[in-house]
Design an enzyme around this catalytic site. Sequence first.
Site, PDB file in Angstrom:
ATOM      1  N   ASP A  43       1.061  -0.886   0.441  1.00 12.84           N
ATOM      2  CA  ASP A  43       0.128  -0.267  -0.325  1.00 12.84           C
ATOM      3  C   ASP A  43       0.986   1.362   0.299  1.00 12.84           C
ATOM      4  O   ASP A  43       0.504   1.900   0.278  1.00 12.84           O
ATOM      5  CB  ASP A  43      -0.859  -0.078   1.443  1.00 12.84           C
ATOM      6  CG  ASP A  43      -0.459   0.280   2.157  1.00 12.84           C
ATOM      7  OD1 ASP A  43       0.311   0.125   2.381  1.00 12.84           O
ATOM      8  OD2 ASP A  43      -1.036   0.166   3.555  1.00 12.84           O
ATOM      9  N   SER A  44       2.133   0.725   0.331  1.00 15.21           N
ATOM     10  CA  SER A  44       3.371   1.982  -0.226  1.00 15.21           C
ATOM     11  C   SER A  44       3.026   2.849  -1.766  1.00 15.21           C
ATOM     12  O   SER A  44       3.278   4.098  -2.171  1.00 15.21           O
ATOM     13  CB  SER A  44       4.379   1.978  -0.196  1.00 15.21           C
ATOM     14  OG  SER A  44       5.065   0.610  -1.150  1.00 15.21           O
TER      15      SER A  44
ATOM     16  N   ASP B 103      -1.382  -6.172   0.070  1.00 14.83           N
ATOM     17  CA  ASP B 103      -1.558  -5.416   1.454  1.00 14.83           C
ATOM     18  C   ASP B 103      -2.899  -5.277   2.138  1.00 14.83           C
ATOM     19  O   ASP B 103      -3.441  -5.506   0.265  1.00 14.83           O
ATOM     20  CB  ASP B 103      -0.208  -4.021   1.240  1.00 14.83           C
ATOM     21  CG  ASP B 103       0.721  -4.167   2.045  1.00 14.83           C
ATOM     22  OD1 ASP B 103       0.699  -4.466   2.932  1.00 14.83           O
ATOM     23  OD2 ASP B 103       1.645  -3.169   2.320  1.00 14.83           O
TER      24      ASP B 103
ATOM     25  N   LYS C  18      -0.605  -9.562   3.443  1.00 13.04           N
ATOM     26  CA  LYS C  18      -0.436  -9.424   4.406  1.00 13.04           C
ATOM     27  C   LYS C  18      -1.112  -8.175   5.508  1.00 13.04           C
ATOM     28  O   LYS C  18      -2.017  -7.204   4.850  1.00 13.04           O
ATOM     29  CB  LYS C  18       1.313  -8.361   4.244  1.00 13.04           C
ATOM     30  CG  LYS C  18       2.145  -7.343   5.568  1.00 13.04           C
ATOM     31  CD  LYS C  18       3.107  -7.169   4.799  1.00 13.04           C
ATOM     32  CE  LYS C  18       3.198  -5.468   3.646  1.00 13.04           C
ATOM     33  NZ  LYS C  18       3.055  -4.595   4.441  1.00 13.04           N
TER      34      LYS C  18
ATOM     35  N   GLU D 268      -0.838  -5.565   8.449  1.00  8.27           N
ATOM     36  CA  GLU D 268       0.117  -4.394   9.625  1.00  8.27           C
ATOM     37  C   GLU D 268      -1.031  -4.640  10.906  1.00  8.27           C
ATOM     38  O   GLU D 268      -2.024  -5.004  11.205  1.00  8.27           O
ATOM     39  CB  GLU D 268      -0.140  -3.270   9.088  1.00  8.27           C
ATOM     40  CG  GLU D 268       0.574  -2.981   7.803  1.00  8.27           C
ATOM     41  CD  GLU D 268       0.523  -1.203   7.583  1.00  8.27           C
ATOM     42  OE1 GLU D 268       0.598  -0.594   8.904  1.00  8.27           O
ATOM     43  OE2 GLU D 268       1.126  -0.670   6.532  1.00  8.27           O
TER      44      GLU D 268
ATOM     45  N   GLU E  20       9.611  -3.858  10.387  1.00  4.01           N
ATOM     46  CA  GLU E  20      10.194  -2.834   9.870  1.00  4.01           C
ATOM     47  C   GLU E  20      10.561  -1.729  10.565  1.00  4.01           C
ATOM     48  O   GLU E  20       9.585  -1.586  11.667  1.00  4.01           O
ATOM     49  CB  GLU E  20       8.972  -1.824   8.829  1.00  4.01           C
ATOM     50  CG  GLU E  20       8.543  -0.371   7.912  1.00  4.01           C
ATOM     51  CD  GLU E  20       7.586   0.300   7.167  1.00  4.01           C
ATOM     52  OE1 GLU E  20       6.926  -0.819   6.628  1.00  4.01           O
ATOM     53  OE2 GLU E  20       8.183   1.532   6.852  1.00  4.01           O
TER      54      GLU E  20
HETATM   55  O1  KIV Z   1       3.600  -0.624   1.469  1.00  4.80           O
HETATM   56  C1  KIV Z   1       4.220  -1.750   1.365  1.00  4.80           C
HETATM   57  O2  KIV Z   1       5.250  -1.479   0.194  1.00  4.80           O
HETATM   58  C2  KIV Z   1       5.105  -2.226   2.574  1.00  4.80           C
HETATM   59  C3  KIV Z   1       6.433  -2.568   2.092  1.00  4.80           C
HETATM   60  C4  KIV Z   1       7.398  -1.317   2.849  1.00  4.80           C
HETATM   61  C5  KIV Z   1       7.495  -3.960   3.552  1.00  4.80           C
HETATM   62  O3  KIV Z   1       4.203  -2.737   3.661  1.00  4.80           O
END
Ligand code: KIV
Length: 278
Positions: free
Chosen positions: A45-46, A84, A114, A116, A183
């Site tokens: 989600d970056s 994510d 994933k 968080e 992280e």
């Molecule tokens: O959103 C993302 O790219 C991430 C990584 C930085 C681990 O969660």
Amino acid sequence: MAKTTRLDLMASKQSGRKIVVVTAYDYSMARLVDRAGVDVILVGDSLGNVVQGHDSTLPVTLEHMIYHTSCVTRAKVDAMVVADLPFGAVQRGTASTLDASIRLVQEAAAEAVKVEGAGKRLSAIEAVASSDIPVWGHLGLTPQSVHRFGGYRVQGRGEGEGRRLVEDARRIESAGASALVLECIPHELSREITAELGIPTIGIGAGPECDGQVLVLHDLLGVDEEFVPRFVKHYAKLGETIPQALGRFVQEVREGVFPTLEHSYSTAAKGKGKAGRR
Ligand code: KIV
């Protein structure tokens, strides 16, 4: 090459072969990232930061994640594709997390998701894992919690905080996670968590002792020359290379240097007649 699976990542943990994870958000980049031989492509989600231009990941929605994950999986990569779960999907509870995970697998062909955090998220991790969807945990500086943290700062410094993270890591593994992203935490803590867990740890700003490493594609390619936090290394200078190439294009078009007849079609059909990409 064969498709990388959860089992390959477990084997890497056991053999000590480092796992390489890179983010990608579209078809063309996914192909290039895969060609480099990474083990996992993370549709992070970056994308909220590097694709959408927000200053956090919070505006990213499930629909955005489905769209970008589909773009990546359409590249038919050998790397495992992890998507994510965005802010909101998990915060709304276990049922919403499970629904979002199923949509990412069914509509976007994600091979894992994933989540968080720990605490209330543990039951969600358990529900997703027991529905046969591999799920990764993510601890430390979890960007979706930026407002609680009061900014993007290193986590797990100090005895109490460190113990809490080790405990959360154990709980995430017990809940059924198949890997854990760490992280921006002290490397001593990552070393302890990595030694303690049976599942692979993937670090970003968490030192060299993790089982693998992840970086955001735009960061490692140096797209934004000014963004160089301690954990980022630029392996290219695309922030310079791309404007240079585009500058040459601008110049050549203005000067009539491009296109030549070599780049043009003629009424006599000969030579390169192909006009589409495929
Ligand atoms: O959103 C993302 O790219 C991430 C990584 C930085 C681990 O969660």
